[in-house]
Design a protein around this motif. Structure first.
Motif: not given
Length: 271
Positions: A230-250
């Motif tokens: 499962h992928q969650e995309n986290f936008e990073l305040p103060g870092e335009p256009g940059m995201e943290l992607l985390v791929l987790s397992a149930a």
């Protein structure tokens, strides 16, 4: 091709006349709505709408854009994209840089049990944790997810849900191109993908835009097998256009076991 003009043309071709109350017969040869029909339903002159589709009309008002979005059945992402394309002629913005702050790298290292990576608007992987490198089979710096999907892994099968991935990636790049029309590196990437992938060319011509913030991602790793993440995309305040992607397992799933096995492997050393 003018981006606003092209976007209007592709959206117009997808609206079924019956959906907006226009009767049809077998003699109709136009796919979707005619220009004059869009103009009438939007409350603008036919001449003005024709000039919009030819890239000759400048600075359409917010009201006109909202009316066009309503007639063309645009969703929220497409509606925002339409406004952004119209604003391109009024102001240009500098594309964000790719520098990663040391504090972000420290946070990335804290994610130990799931692949995690930092990506920019071009889908360049700026950094990743150890599991991300093991998942993709290469160090993160130098990886571009779009290039990896369309040109490098198209035949090897890492992406088990490759068809959906290609839709998401092209839709993301369309949004990025609308936000950063003067980014030469993004334009170069799009040109490279178009030259090297027939599927990319076909999807790009559709002018679809997508903003995906989470969802299922399935990989077929050559050493540990199927990983349903499962992928969650986290936008990073103060870092335009940059995201943290985390791929987790149930918890308690074969994929969780697969990630443990993945973590036991030696890290990749070559791109």
């Amino acid at each position: 091709m003018d981006d606003l003009a092209g976007f209007l043309r592709t959206r117009r071709s997808r609206v079924a006349p019956a959906a907006v109350g226009i009767p049809t017969d077998g003699r109709r040869r136009v796919e979707g709505l005619r220009r004059e029909e869009v103009a009438h339903l939007s409350g603008v002159s036919v001449d003005y709408y024709v000039r919009l589709e030819q890239g000759r009309a400048t600075q359409p008002s917010e009201q006109v854009l909202d009316a066009l979005a309503r007639v063309l059945g645009l969703d929220e992402t497409e509606h925002e994209h339409l406004h952004r394309l119209a604003r391109q002629r009024r102001r240009r913005t500098k594309a964000p840089g790719g520098r990663v702050r040391p504090e972000l790298l420290r946070v990335l290292g804290l994610v130990a049990d799931a692949p995690a990576l930092l990506v920019d608007h071009r889908l360049d992987a700026l950094a990743g944790n150890r599991l991300a490198g093991l998942l993709f089979g290469r160090p993160m710096p130098g990886l571009n997810i779009a290039r990896h999907l369309f040109l490098e892994e198209a035949e090897n099968g890492l992406y088990a849900d490759g068809e959906q991935c290609t839709l998401d990636v092209v839709g993301h790049l369309r949004l990025a191109a609308g936000r950063h029309p003067d980014d030469p590196r993004l334009a170069s990437l799009i040109g490279e993908l178009a030259m090297g992938s027939e599927r990319f060319r076909r999807l790009w011509a559709r002018a679809d835009v997508r903003a995906r913030t989470h969802g299922r991602k399935v990989y077929r790793h050559p050493l540990v097998g199927l990983l349903e993440l499962h992928q969650e995309n986290f936008e990073l305040p103060g870092e335009p256009g940059m995201e943290l992607l985390v791929l987790s397992a149930a918890p308690g799933t074969p994929t969780e076991d697969g990630l443990r096995l993945l973590a036991s492997l030696d890290p990749p050393t070559h791109p």
